[in-house]
Design an enzyme around this catalytic site. Structure first.
Site, PDB file in Angstrom:
ATOM      1  N   ASP A  93       4.704   8.637   4.163  1.00 29.24           N
ATOM      2  CA  ASP A  93       5.790   7.706   3.920  1.00 29.24           C
ATOM      3  C   ASP A  93       5.978   6.908   5.200  1.00 29.24           C
ATOM      4  O   ASP A  93       5.532   7.315   6.270  1.00 29.24           O
ATOM      5  CB  ASP A  93       7.066   8.467   3.533  1.00 29.24           C
ATOM      6  CG  ASP A  93       8.081   7.553   2.842  1.00 29.24           C
ATOM      7  OD1 ASP A  93       9.120   8.059   2.394  1.00 29.24           O
ATOM      8  OD2 ASP A  93       7.819   6.342   2.759  1.00 29.24           O
ATOM      9  N   SER A  94       6.674   5.765   5.098  1.00 29.48           N
ATOM     10  CA  SER A  94       6.738   4.857   6.257  1.00 29.48           C
ATOM     11  C   SER A  94       7.766   5.292   7.285  1.00 29.48           C
ATOM     12  O   SER A  94       7.722   4.844   8.434  1.00 29.48           O
ATOM     13  CB  SER A  94       7.112   3.453   5.766  1.00 29.48           C
ATOM     14  OG  SER A  94       8.236   3.574   4.887  1.00 29.48           O
ATOM     15  N   PHE A  97      13.011   5.644   5.054  1.00 29.26           N
ATOM     16  CA  PHE A  97      13.916   6.464   4.233  1.00 29.26           C
ATOM     17  C   PHE A  97      14.419   7.650   5.040  1.00 29.26           C
ATOM     18  O   PHE A  97      15.599   7.987   5.022  1.00 29.26           O
ATOM     19  CB  PHE A  97      13.166   6.959   2.988  1.00 29.26           C
ATOM     20  CG  PHE A  97      14.001   7.768   2.035  1.00 29.26           C
ATOM     21  CD1 PHE A  97      13.979   9.162   2.081  1.00 29.26           C
ATOM     22  CD2 PHE A  97      14.812   7.144   1.102  1.00 29.26           C
ATOM     23  CE1 PHE A  97      14.750   9.909   1.201  1.00 29.26           C
ATOM     24  CE2 PHE A  97      15.581   7.892   0.213  1.00 29.26           C
ATOM     25  CZ  PHE A  97      15.556   9.273   0.263  1.00 29.26           C
ATOM     26  N   GLY A 217      13.887   3.610  -4.089  1.00 27.97           N
ATOM     27  CA  GLY A 217      15.280   3.348  -4.411  1.00 27.97           C
ATOM     28  C   GLY A 217      15.783   4.118  -5.620  1.00 27.97           C
ATOM     29  O   GLY A 217      16.827   3.803  -6.192  1.00 27.97           O
ATOM     30  N   ASP A 267       6.074  12.923  -5.744  1.00 27.11           N
ATOM     31  CA  ASP A 267       6.244  13.854  -4.628  1.00 27.11           C
ATOM     32  C   ASP A 267       7.664  14.384  -4.691  1.00 27.11           C
ATOM     33  O   ASP A 267       8.586  13.630  -5.074  1.00 27.11           O
ATOM     34  CB  ASP A 267       5.997  13.160  -3.279  1.00 27.11           C
ATOM     35  CG  ASP A 267       7.288  12.590  -2.694  1.00 27.11           C
ATOM     36  OD1 ASP A 267       7.632  11.449  -3.092  1.00 27.11           O
ATOM     37  OD2 ASP A 267       7.950  13.284  -1.901  1.00 27.11           O
TER      38      ASP A 267
END
Ligand SMILES: CNc1nc2c(CCNCC3CCCC3)c3nc(N)[nH]c(=O)c3cc2[nH]1
Length: 373
Positions: A93-94, A97, A217, A267
Protein backbone atom coordinates in the site's frame (compact mmCIF):
# COMPACT_ATOMS: atom_id res chain seq x y z
CA UNK A 1 7.24 -16.97 -15.14
CA UNK A 2 6.17 -14.03 -17.24
CA UNK A 3 8.54 -11.26 -18.29
CA UNK A 4 5.79 -8.65 -17.89
CA UNK A 5 2.63 -8.05 -15.89
CA UNK A 6 -0.53 -9.48 -17.49
CA UNK A 7 -4.09 -10.31 -16.40
CA UNK A 8 -6.05 -13.06 -18.14
CA UNK A 9 -9.77 -13.76 -17.62
CA UNK A 10 -10.39 -17.54 -17.53
CA UNK A 11 -14.12 -17.65 -16.78
CA UNK A 12 -17.00 -15.29 -16.06
CA UNK A 13 -20.20 -16.21 -14.19
CA UNK A 14 -22.57 -13.24 -14.10
CA UNK A 15 -20.29 -10.43 -12.91
CA UNK A 16 -17.99 -12.79 -11.00
CA UNK A 17 -14.59 -13.26 -12.71
CA UNK A 18 -12.04 -16.04 -12.47
CA UNK A 19 -8.65 -14.89 -13.71
CA UNK A 20 -4.90 -15.06 -13.26
CA UNK A 21 -2.29 -12.32 -12.93
CA UNK A 22 1.10 -13.35 -14.33
CA UNK A 23 4.27 -11.56 -13.17
CA UNK A 24 8.01 -12.45 -13.11
CA UNK A 25 7.73 -13.39 -9.42
CA UNK A 26 4.84 -15.78 -10.04
CA UNK A 27 1.12 -16.09 -10.75
CA UNK A 28 -1.83 -14.85 -8.70
CA UNK A 29 -5.08 -16.83 -9.00
CA UNK A 30 -8.09 -14.53 -8.80
CA UNK A 31 -10.36 -13.95 -6.99
CA UNK A 32 -7.46 -13.73 -4.52
CA UNK A 33 -7.21 -13.05 -0.80
CA UNK A 34 -3.91 -11.35 0.11
CA UNK A 35 -2.73 -11.92 3.70
CA UNK A 36 -1.47 -8.75 5.35
CA UNK A 37 2.22 -8.83 6.22
CA UNK A 38 2.54 -5.43 7.87
CA UNK A 39 6.16 -5.22 9.09
CA UNK A 40 7.44 -7.80 6.60
CA UNK A 41 5.79 -10.61 8.52
CA UNK A 42 2.34 -12.20 8.47
CA UNK A 43 2.00 -12.11 12.23
CA UNK A 44 2.38 -15.45 14.08
CA UNK A 45 3.00 -17.33 10.82
CA UNK A 46 6.04 -18.77 9.06
CA UNK A 47 6.16 -17.74 5.39
CA UNK A 48 6.22 -21.45 4.41
CA UNK A 49 2.86 -21.84 6.18
CA UNK A 50 1.46 -18.75 4.44
CA UNK A 51 2.40 -20.34 1.13
CA UNK A 52 1.17 -23.71 2.38
CA UNK A 53 -2.38 -22.49 2.95
CA UNK A 54 -2.46 -21.33 -0.69
CA UNK A 55 -1.57 -17.62 -0.69
CA UNK A 56 -0.05 -16.43 -3.98
CA UNK A 57 0.74 -12.88 -2.80
CA UNK A 58 1.09 -11.01 0.48
CA UNK A 59 0.86 -7.34 1.43
CA UNK A 60 3.76 -5.29 2.75
CA UNK A 61 3.26 -1.99 4.55
CA UNK A 62 5.11 1.05 3.22
CA UNK A 63 4.26 3.17 6.27
CA UNK A 64 5.56 0.71 8.86
CA UNK A 65 8.62 -0.38 6.90
CA UNK A 66 9.75 3.19 6.10
CA UNK A 67 9.69 3.97 9.83
CA UNK A 68 11.31 0.70 10.90
CA UNK A 69 13.68 -0.76 9.70
CA UNK A 70 13.74 1.94 6.93
CA UNK A 71 13.25 1.47 3.18
CA UNK A 72 16.90 2.18 2.29
CA UNK A 73 18.01 -0.48 4.82
CA UNK A 74 15.63 -3.09 3.33
CA UNK A 75 16.95 -2.20 -0.16
CA UNK A 76 20.56 -2.63 1.02
CA UNK A 77 19.59 -6.06 2.36
CA UNK A 78 18.22 -7.12 -1.03
CA UNK A 79 14.59 -5.98 -0.87
CA UNK A 80 11.55 -7.25 1.00
CA UNK A 81 11.44 -10.71 -0.69
CA UNK A 82 15.01 -11.44 0.50
CA UNK A 83 14.50 -9.75 3.89
CA UNK A 84 11.31 -11.68 4.76
CA UNK A 85 12.12 -14.81 2.71
CA UNK A 86 8.91 -14.55 0.63
CA UNK A 87 9.94 -15.15 -3.02
CA UNK A 88 6.42 -14.70 -4.48
CA UNK A 89 4.63 -11.45 -5.46
CA UNK A 90 4.25 -8.66 -2.88
CA UNK A 91 1.76 -5.77 -3.06
CA UNK A 92 2.48 -2.68 -0.99
CA UNK A 93 0.00 0.00 0.00
CA UNK A 94 1.20 3.57 -0.55
CA UNK A 95 1.19 4.52 3.13
CA UNK A 96 -1.31 7.38 2.97
CA UNK A 97 -4.11 5.45 4.59
CA UNK A 98 -1.81 4.28 7.40
CA UNK A 99 -0.42 7.79 7.95
CA UNK A 100 -3.94 9.16 8.38
CA UNK A 101 -4.98 6.35 10.71
CA UNK A 102 -1.80 5.82 12.74
CA UNK A 103 0.58 8.77 12.78
CA UNK A 104 0.49 11.92 14.89
CA UNK A 105 0.48 15.60 13.88
CA UNK A 106 -0.08 14.88 10.23
CA UNK A 107 -0.56 17.72 7.71
CA UNK A 108 -1.91 17.12 4.22
CA UNK A 109 -1.19 19.46 1.29
CA UNK A 110 -1.00 19.35 -2.51
CA UNK A 111 2.64 18.29 -2.15
CA UNK A 112 1.88 15.27 0.02
CA UNK A 113 1.53 14.53 3.72
CA UNK A 114 3.90 15.45 6.52
CA UNK A 115 3.65 13.54 9.81
CA UNK A 116 5.45 12.38 12.93
CA UNK A 117 6.19 8.71 13.47
CA UNK A 118 3.86 6.95 15.93
CA UNK A 119 6.95 5.02 17.06
CA UNK A 120 9.44 7.77 18.02
CA UNK A 121 7.82 11.05 16.93
CA UNK A 122 10.43 11.69 14.21
CA UNK A 123 9.20 13.97 11.36
CA UNK A 124 8.55 12.51 7.88
CA UNK A 125 7.21 13.69 4.53
CA UNK A 126 5.38 11.40 2.12
CA UNK A 127 4.81 12.77 -1.37
CA UNK A 128 3.47 10.68 -4.28
CA UNK A 129 7.03 10.56 -5.61
CA UNK A 130 8.50 9.48 -2.24
CA UNK A 131 5.84 6.79 -1.80
CA UNK A 132 6.68 5.26 -5.20
CA UNK A 133 10.41 5.58 -4.39
CA UNK A 134 9.93 3.71 -1.09
CA UNK A 135 7.82 0.98 -2.73
CA UNK A 136 10.61 0.63 -5.31
CA UNK A 137 13.25 0.33 -2.59
CA UNK A 138 11.16 -2.47 -1.03
CA UNK A 139 11.14 -4.14 -4.48
CA UNK A 140 7.33 -4.29 -4.33
CA UNK A 141 5.75 -5.97 -7.38
CA UNK A 142 2.37 -4.19 -7.26
CA UNK A 143 2.62 -0.61 -5.99
CA UNK A 144 -0.35 1.53 -4.96
CA UNK A 145 -0.68 5.24 -5.77
CA UNK A 146 -0.61 7.66 -2.85
CA UNK A 147 -4.21 8.70 -2.21
CA UNK A 148 -6.43 10.41 0.32
CA UNK A 149 -9.11 8.13 1.77
CA UNK A 150 -12.12 10.15 2.94
CA UNK A 151 -13.58 9.01 6.25
CA UNK A 152 -17.35 8.50 6.01
CA UNK A 153 -19.77 10.19 6.53
CA UNK A 154 -18.32 13.26 4.77
CA UNK A 155 -19.65 16.46 3.12
CA UNK A 156 -19.86 16.29 -0.72
CA UNK A 157 -17.32 19.13 -0.99
CA UNK A 158 -14.88 17.15 1.19
CA UNK A 159 -15.42 13.98 -0.88
CA UNK A 160 -14.83 15.93 -4.11
CA UNK A 161 -11.66 17.65 -2.81
CA UNK A 162 -10.03 14.37 -1.68
CA UNK A 163 -11.10 12.57 -4.87
CA UNK A 164 -9.63 15.29 -7.14
CA UNK A 165 -6.40 15.45 -5.07
CA UNK A 166 -6.07 11.66 -5.36
CA UNK A 167 -6.42 11.92 -9.16
CA UNK A 168 -3.61 14.50 -9.34
CA UNK A 169 -1.50 12.24 -7.11
CA UNK A 170 -2.28 9.29 -9.39
CA UNK A 171 -0.78 11.21 -12.34
CA UNK A 172 2.34 12.04 -10.29
CA UNK A 173 2.69 8.39 -9.17
CA UNK A 174 2.32 7.17 -12.75
CA UNK A 175 5.10 9.57 -13.83
CA UNK A 176 7.34 8.58 -10.90
CA UNK A 177 6.73 4.87 -11.50
CA UNK A 178 7.63 5.16 -15.18
CA UNK A 179 7.85 1.96 -17.18
CA UNK A 180 8.78 -1.14 -15.11
CA UNK A 181 7.66 -4.15 -17.27
CA UNK A 182 7.51 -6.84 -14.55
CA UNK A 183 5.83 -4.57 -12.02
CA UNK A 184 2.54 -2.67 -11.84
CA UNK A 185 1.24 0.54 -10.30
CA UNK A 186 -2.48 0.52 -9.45
CA UNK A 187 -4.70 3.60 -9.28
CA UNK A 188 -7.19 3.92 -6.42
CA UNK A 189 -10.79 5.01 -7.05
CA UNK A 190 -12.05 7.41 -4.40
CA UNK A 191 -15.34 9.31 -4.17
CA UNK A 192 -16.77 8.26 -0.80
CA UNK A 193 -20.45 7.26 -0.96
CA UNK A 194 -21.18 9.58 -3.90
CA UNK A 195 -22.12 7.88 -7.17
CA UNK A 196 -21.17 10.94 -9.21
CA UNK A 197 -17.73 11.22 -7.61
CA UNK A 198 -17.07 7.48 -7.93
CA UNK A 199 -17.86 7.55 -11.65
CA UNK A 200 -15.71 10.67 -12.19
CA UNK A 201 -12.78 9.11 -10.34
CA UNK A 202 -13.06 5.76 -12.16
CA UNK A 203 -13.34 7.38 -15.61
CA UNK A 204 -10.35 9.66 -14.99
CA UNK A 205 -8.20 6.75 -13.75
CA UNK A 206 -9.31 4.58 -16.71
CA UNK A 207 -8.03 7.30 -19.05
CA UNK A 208 -4.60 6.92 -17.42
CA UNK A 209 -4.48 3.34 -18.75
CA UNK A 210 -3.08 1.80 -15.54
CA UNK A 211 -2.33 -1.92 -15.08
CA UNK A 212 -4.86 -2.36 -12.28
CA UNK A 213 -7.46 -0.48 -10.26
CA UNK A 214 -8.20 -0.46 -6.55
CA UNK A 215 -11.44 0.70 -4.95
CA UNK A 216 -10.49 2.76 -1.91
CA UNK A 217 -12.44 4.83 0.54
CA UNK A 218 -14.61 1.85 1.52
CA UNK A 219 -14.69 -0.50 4.53
CA UNK A 220 -14.29 2.65 6.63
CA UNK A 221 -17.38 2.07 8.77
CA UNK A 222 -20.13 2.47 6.15
CA UNK A 223 -22.96 -0.11 6.06
CA UNK A 224 -22.27 -3.10 3.79
CA UNK A 225 -25.18 -2.01 1.58
CA UNK A 226 -23.46 1.33 0.84
CA UNK A 227 -20.15 -0.42 0.06
CA UNK A 228 -21.91 -2.85 -2.31
CA UNK A 229 -23.81 0.00 -4.00
CA UNK A 230 -20.49 1.75 -4.68
CA UNK A 231 -19.21 -1.48 -6.28
CA UNK A 232 -22.32 -1.65 -8.50
CA UNK A 233 -21.62 1.91 -9.64
CA UNK A 234 -17.83 1.76 -9.98
CA UNK A 235 -16.97 -1.66 -11.49
CA UNK A 236 -18.81 -1.06 -14.80
CA UNK A 237 -16.70 2.11 -15.31
CA UNK A 238 -13.41 0.18 -15.00
CA UNK A 239 -11.75 -1.70 -17.89
CA UNK A 240 -12.84 -5.36 -17.85
CA UNK A 241 -9.34 -6.61 -18.72
CA UNK A 242 -7.59 -5.14 -15.64
CA UNK A 243 -7.69 -6.49 -12.04
CA UNK A 244 -9.95 -4.80 -9.49
CA UNK A 245 -8.76 -4.70 -5.85
CA UNK A 246 -11.21 -3.83 -3.04
CA UNK A 247 -8.97 -2.48 -0.27
CA UNK A 248 -9.34 -3.64 3.33
CA UNK A 249 -12.17 -6.10 2.68
CA UNK A 250 -13.31 -8.11 4.46
CA UNK A 251 -15.49 -10.70 6.15
CA UNK A 252 -16.27 -13.89 4.18
CA UNK A 253 -19.75 -12.46 3.49
CA UNK A 254 -18.25 -9.18 2.20
CA UNK A 255 -15.97 -11.18 -0.10
CA UNK A 256 -18.78 -13.34 -1.57
CA UNK A 257 -20.95 -10.30 -2.25
CA UNK A 258 -18.04 -8.31 -3.73
CA UNK A 259 -16.90 -11.15 -6.02
CA UNK A 260 -20.51 -11.25 -7.27
CA UNK A 261 -20.06 -7.57 -8.27
CA UNK A 262 -16.79 -8.04 -10.16
CA UNK A 263 -13.99 -7.71 -7.59
CA UNK A 264 -10.79 -9.78 -8.12
CA UNK A 265 -8.49 -9.01 -5.14
CA UNK A 266 -8.97 -8.56 -1.40
CA UNK A 267 -6.87 -7.81 1.68
CA UNK A 268 -7.93 -7.76 5.31
CA UNK A 269 -6.22 -7.99 8.71
CA UNK A 270 -9.26 -9.86 10.06
CA UNK A 271 -8.16 -13.52 9.80
CA UNK A 272 -4.77 -12.90 11.42
CA UNK A 273 -5.88 -10.25 13.93
CA UNK A 274 -8.94 -12.29 14.97
CA UNK A 275 -6.67 -15.35 15.38
CA UNK A 276 -4.50 -13.44 17.85
CA UNK A 277 -7.64 -12.59 19.82
CA UNK A 278 -8.92 -16.17 20.08
CA UNK A 279 -11.43 -16.09 17.21
CA UNK A 280 -11.60 -19.06 14.80
CA UNK A 281 -13.24 -18.94 11.36
CA UNK A 282 -14.90 -22.20 10.31
CA UNK A 283 -17.33 -23.43 7.65
CA UNK A 284 -20.05 -23.06 10.24
CA UNK A 285 -19.22 -19.53 11.36
CA UNK A 286 -16.93 -17.88 13.91
CA UNK A 287 -16.00 -19.48 17.24
CA UNK A 288 -14.71 -17.42 20.16
CA UNK A 289 -12.36 -19.83 21.89
CA UNK A 290 -12.10 -17.61 24.94
CA UNK A 291 -15.61 -18.74 25.81
CA UNK A 292 -15.76 -21.23 28.74
CA UNK A 293 -18.16 -23.49 26.82
CA UNK A 294 -15.13 -24.89 24.95
CA UNK A 295 -13.19 -25.92 28.10
CA UNK A 296 -14.14 -29.61 27.86
CA UNK A 297 -14.86 -29.93 24.14
CA UNK A 298 -12.66 -32.67 22.62
CA UNK A 299 -13.74 -31.92 19.01
CA UNK A 300 -11.36 -30.18 16.56
CA UNK A 301 -12.44 -26.94 14.87
CA UNK A 302 -13.22 -28.78 11.63
CA UNK A 303 -12.45 -32.48 11.18
CA UNK A 304 -12.88 -32.12 7.39
CA UNK A 305 -10.26 -29.39 7.03
CA UNK A 306 -6.83 -30.21 5.53
CA UNK A 307 -5.21 -27.68 7.89
CA UNK A 308 -3.58 -29.38 10.95
CA UNK A 309 -4.61 -26.43 13.16
CA UNK A 310 -8.28 -27.12 12.34
CA UNK A 311 -8.10 -30.91 12.37
CA UNK A 312 -5.54 -32.09 14.96
CA UNK A 313 -6.24 -30.00 18.07
CA UNK A 314 -9.23 -30.07 20.42
CA UNK A 315 -11.23 -26.96 21.09
CA UNK A 316 -10.47 -27.60 24.78
CA UNK A 317 -6.74 -27.31 24.07
CA UNK A 318 -7.19 -24.18 21.93
CA UNK A 319 -9.37 -22.68 24.69
CA UNK A 320 -6.60 -23.44 27.22
CA UNK A 321 -3.92 -21.84 25.01
CA UNK A 322 -6.02 -18.71 24.43
CA UNK A 323 -6.94 -18.34 28.11
CA UNK A 324 -3.27 -18.87 29.12
CA UNK A 325 -2.18 -16.38 26.45
CA UNK A 326 0.23 -18.96 25.07
CA UNK A 327 1.91 -17.94 21.76
CA UNK A 328 0.84 -21.28 20.25
CA UNK A 329 -2.79 -20.13 20.57
CA UNK A 330 -2.22 -17.17 18.25
CA UNK A 331 -0.13 -19.33 15.93
CA UNK A 332 -2.67 -22.14 15.54
CA UNK A 333 -5.68 -19.81 15.17
CA UNK A 334 -3.90 -17.57 12.63
CA UNK A 335 -3.02 -20.73 10.69
CA UNK A 336 -6.62 -21.97 10.87
CA UNK A 337 -8.09 -18.61 9.87
CA UNK A 338 -5.78 -17.98 6.89
CA UNK A 339 -6.42 -21.57 5.79
CA UNK A 340 -10.15 -20.95 5.99
CA UNK A 341 -9.90 -17.75 3.91
CA UNK A 342 -7.75 -19.40 1.24
CA UNK A 343 -10.09 -22.40 1.08
CA UNK A 344 -12.99 -19.93 0.64
CA UNK A 345 -11.17 -18.29 -2.32
CA UNK A 346 -10.39 -21.72 -3.81
CA UNK A 347 -14.11 -22.62 -3.57
CA UNK A 348 -15.07 -19.31 -5.18
CA UNK A 349 -12.59 -19.77 -8.08
CA UNK A 350 -13.83 -23.32 -8.75
CA UNK A 351 -17.48 -22.25 -8.57
CA UNK A 352 -16.97 -19.47 -11.14
CA UNK A 353 -15.20 -21.92 -13.48
CA UNK A 354 -18.17 -24.29 -13.07
CA UNK A 355 -20.60 -21.40 -13.69
CA UNK A 356 -22.11 -22.24 -10.29
CA UNK A 357 -20.97 -19.27 -8.23
CA UNK A 358 -24.38 -18.06 -7.04
CA UNK A 359 -25.44 -21.52 -5.80
CA UNK A 360 -22.08 -22.15 -4.11
CA UNK A 361 -22.16 -18.74 -2.42
CA UNK A 362 -25.60 -19.55 -1.03
CA UNK A 363 -24.35 -22.93 0.29
CA UNK A 364 -21.39 -21.26 2.00
CA UNK A 365 -23.66 -18.67 3.63
CA UNK A 366 -26.08 -21.37 4.79
CA UNK A 367 -23.14 -23.11 6.47
CA UNK A 368 -22.59 -20.07 8.67
CA UNK A 369 -26.28 -19.57 9.31
CA UNK A 370 -26.67 -23.19 10.45
CA UNK A 371 -24.51 -22.46 13.49
CA UNK A 372 -24.29 -25.54 15.79
CA UNK A 373 -20.58 -24.86 15.92
C1 LIG B 1 -9.97 -1.90 6.58
N1 LIG B 1 -10.58 -1.00 5.64
C2 LIG B 1 -9.84 -0.33 4.75
N2 LIG B 1 -8.52 -0.50 4.56
C3 LIG B 1 -8.17 0.40 3.60
C4 LIG B 1 -6.91 0.65 3.04
C5 LIG B 1 -5.71 -0.15 3.48
C6 LIG B 1 -5.76 -1.53 2.86
N3 LIG B 1 -4.90 -2.49 3.59
C7 LIG B 1 -3.50 -2.22 3.42
C8 LIG B 1 -2.65 -3.16 4.25
C9 LIG B 1 -2.92 -3.03 5.75
C10 LIG B 1 -1.57 -2.97 6.40
C11 LIG B 1 -0.54 -3.15 5.34
C12 LIG B 1 -1.19 -2.86 4.04
C13 LIG B 1 -6.81 1.70 2.07
N4 LIG B 1 -5.58 2.01 1.52
C14 LIG B 1 -5.48 3.03 0.66
N5 LIG B 1 -4.29 3.36 0.13
N6 LIG B 1 -6.57 3.78 0.27
C15 LIG B 1 -7.82 3.52 0.75
O1 LIG B 1 -8.78 4.22 0.38
C16 LIG B 1 -7.97 2.43 1.70
C17 LIG B 1 -9.23 2.13 2.25
C18 LIG B 1 -9.31 1.10 3.20
N7 LIG B 1 -10.37 0.64 3.93
Amino acid sequence: MAETFSFKLIAIDGKARRGVISMPRGEIRTPAFMPVGTGGTVKAMYMDQVRGVGADIILGNTYHLMLRPGAERVAKLGGLHEFARWPHPILTDSGGFQVMSLSKLRKLSEKGVTFHSHIDGAPYEMSPERSIEIQGLLDSNIQMQLDECTALPAKPTEIERAMELSLRWAERCKTAFGDQPGKAMFGIVQGGDSAVMRVRSAQALKAMDLKGYALGGLAVGEPQSVMLEMLDITCPELPADRPRYLMGVGTPDDILKSVARGIDMFDCVMPTRAGRHGLAYTRRGKINLRNARHADDPRPLDEESDCPAARDYSRAYLHHLVRSQESLGAMLLSWNNLSYYQKLMQDIRAAIEAKAFEARAAEISEGWARGDI
